[in-house]
Motif scaffolding. Sequence first.
Motif, PDB file in Angstrom:
ATOM      1  N   ASP A 224      17.188 -10.478 -32.229  1.00 40.29           N
ATOM      2  CA  ASP A 224      17.596 -11.636 -31.437  1.00 40.29           C
ATOM      3  C   ASP A 224      16.440 -12.620 -31.353  1.00 40.29           C
ATOM      4  O   ASP A 224      15.286 -12.224 -31.198  1.00 40.29           O
ATOM      5  N   LYS A 225      16.761 -13.909 -31.457  1.00 39.04           N
ATOM      6  CA  LYS A 225      15.732 -14.934 -31.286  1.00 39.04           C
ATOM      7  C   LYS A 225      15.558 -15.140 -29.777  1.00 39.04           C
ATOM      8  O   LYS A 225      16.537 -15.304 -29.055  1.00 39.04           O
ATOM      9  N   ILE A 226      14.333 -15.092 -29.284  1.00 40.12           N
ATOM     10  CA  ILE A 226      14.151 -15.258 -27.843  1.00 40.12           C
ATOM     11  C   ILE A 226      13.257 -16.447 -27.526  1.00 40.12           C
ATOM     12  O   ILE A 226      12.274 -16.694 -28.213  1.00 40.12           O
ATOM     13  N   LEU A 227      13.610 -17.154 -26.447  1.00 38.19           N
ATOM     14  CA  LEU A 227      12.837 -18.328 -26.047  1.00 38.19           C
ATOM     15  C   LEU A 227      11.702 -17.950 -25.114  1.00 38.19           C
ATOM     16  O   LEU A 227      10.758 -18.690 -24.935  1.00 38.19           O
ATOM     17  N   SER A 228      11.818 -16.783 -24.465  1.00 33.16           N
ATOM     18  CA  SER A 228      10.772 -16.378 -23.532  1.00 33.16           C
ATOM     19  C   SER A 228      10.422 -14.910 -23.756  1.00 33.16           C
ATOM     20  O   SER A 228      11.262 -14.042 -23.578  1.00 33.16           O
ATOM     21  N   PRO A 229       9.167 -14.633 -24.147  1.00 30.20           N
ATOM     22  CA  PRO A 229       8.784 -13.260 -24.480  1.00 30.20           C
ATOM     23  C   PRO A 229       9.061 -12.262 -23.354  1.00 30.20           C
ATOM     24  O   PRO A 229       9.357 -11.097 -23.613  1.00 30.20           O
ATOM     25  N   GLY A 230       8.966 -12.721 -22.097  1.00 30.83           N
ATOM     26  CA  GLY A 230       9.155 -11.821 -20.961  1.00 30.83           C
ATOM     27  C   GLY A 230      10.499 -11.118 -20.971  1.00 30.83           C
ATOM     28  O   GLY A 230      10.667 -10.052 -20.373  1.00 30.83           O
ATOM     29  N   MET A 231      11.479 -11.704 -21.651  1.00 32.81           N
ATOM     30  CA  MET A 231      12.825 -11.117 -21.685  1.00 32.81           C
ATOM     31  C   MET A 231      12.869  -9.764 -22.387  1.00 32.81           C
ATOM     32  O   MET A 231      13.778  -8.981 -22.199  1.00 32.81           O
ATOM     33  N   LYS A 232      11.874  -9.545 -23.249  1.00 33.87           N
ATOM     34  CA  LYS A 232      11.906  -8.331 -24.081  1.00 33.87           C
ATOM     35  C   LYS A 232      11.573  -7.080 -23.294  1.00 33.87           C
ATOM     36  O   LYS A 232      11.932  -5.993 -23.685  1.00 33.87           O
ATOM     37  N   TYR A 233      10.804  -7.266 -22.219  1.00 34.51           N
ATOM     38  CA  TYR A 233      10.175  -6.100 -21.618  1.00 34.51           C
ATOM     39  C   TYR A 233      10.990  -5.461 -20.512  1.00 34.51           C
ATOM     40  O   TYR A 233      11.698  -6.120 -19.775  1.00 34.51           O
ATOM     41  N   LYS A 234      10.837  -4.126 -20.437  1.00 30.19           N
ATOM     42  CA  LYS A 234      11.404  -3.349 -19.354  1.00 30.19           C
ATOM     43  C   LYS A 234      10.773  -3.860 -18.058  1.00 30.19           C
ATOM     44  O   LYS A 234       9.598  -4.150 -18.007  1.00 30.19           O
TER      45      LYS A 234
END
Length: 338
Positions: A224-234
Amino acid sequence: MAKYLDLRTQYNKNDLIEAAEFIKNGKLVLFPTETVYGIGANGLDSNAVKSIFVAKNRAGDNPLILHVSSIDMVDTIAKDISPLEKKLMNDFFPGPLTIILKRKDIVPNVVTANLDTVGVRMPSNKIARDLIELSNTPIAAPSANISGRPSGTNIQDIFNELNDKVDYILDGGETKIGLESTVIRVINDKIHILRPGKITYEDLSKYAEVIIDEHILGSLKENDKILSPGMKYKHYAPNTKCMLIYSDDKEKLLEEMKKLENENTLIITNNNNVNLFQNAIGYGTSLEEISHNIFKLLRQIDKHNKELIIIEGVKPEGLGLAIMNRLIRACSHNYIKL
Ligand code: TXA
Ligand code: MG
């Protein structure tokens, strides 16, 4: 051991002179904002900012927000600000909104995780703004928690976790809002919400078309392309297994929760429903109360020694979108929508 300063009952700007010296000298200062506590460092000092990543055990590809005390300070770190971005800053700064802007070269790569943008926010909390002003530099600050844990909304909750990781603690009491700022980015005059918060979709829709990033309530798929890296993390997750459950049909929702409850479960629900269950605690009645209480509750969950925590969801509208975004993560996407 950090130096501790109690500003809960009385506060005056001069109290912060020493903490501002700590910031200027590259040290870490834990300070209150109106959303959650932050771990602050001089945002223009790479080494100081690096020590935030170490203290939090934070992934290096997750950028930090720079906190400013004036619009003039924004101009020192960001460029090519569009009329819409200016208008949003005029109307929402100071307050719980972070805008992702084009960065200037003065901003160290470690702050932005090498992105060409920088998150900018002007907190409304007086202690936070005075600290930035006295330090005379933008302050880089993530939420005050070890990465993956719920964000700190009062010093008692995070003292043991962070006391030996920071140099100075400013105790300003409970934070007002209790959830982190709304993070937005303007692309082609459309406002993308990357993280929902107290400034809502409805508030922002008065200015332009607003797009709620699909990851806010959904989970992230590979590639998935993400605009904000923070979305990836638990994020926000207690050790105990949690389940979020929601239906627009309130009766159906409560009925299902009753079916799921047993001696090994704890229900977290609206204060009005606590009496319907054997073993339940309330998270408040209004969305404001729930957002204020939720991180504190998540931090207490493990103490109950239960096998499963069942959390009642709220309608994902207004402030409810931010609450659901945090709860879905706290439950590691273990979410039942009836
Ligand atoms: O309310 C808040 O925003 C609190 C208080 C302390 O101000 N701070 C906070 O920071 O929540 P942190 O680091 O926990 O969350 C910042 C979020 C992360 O999800 C990060 O990925 C995103 O903002 N972010 C920061 N800079 C960004 C950028 N240049 N582009 C995209 N996302 C960015
Ligand atoms: Mg955080």
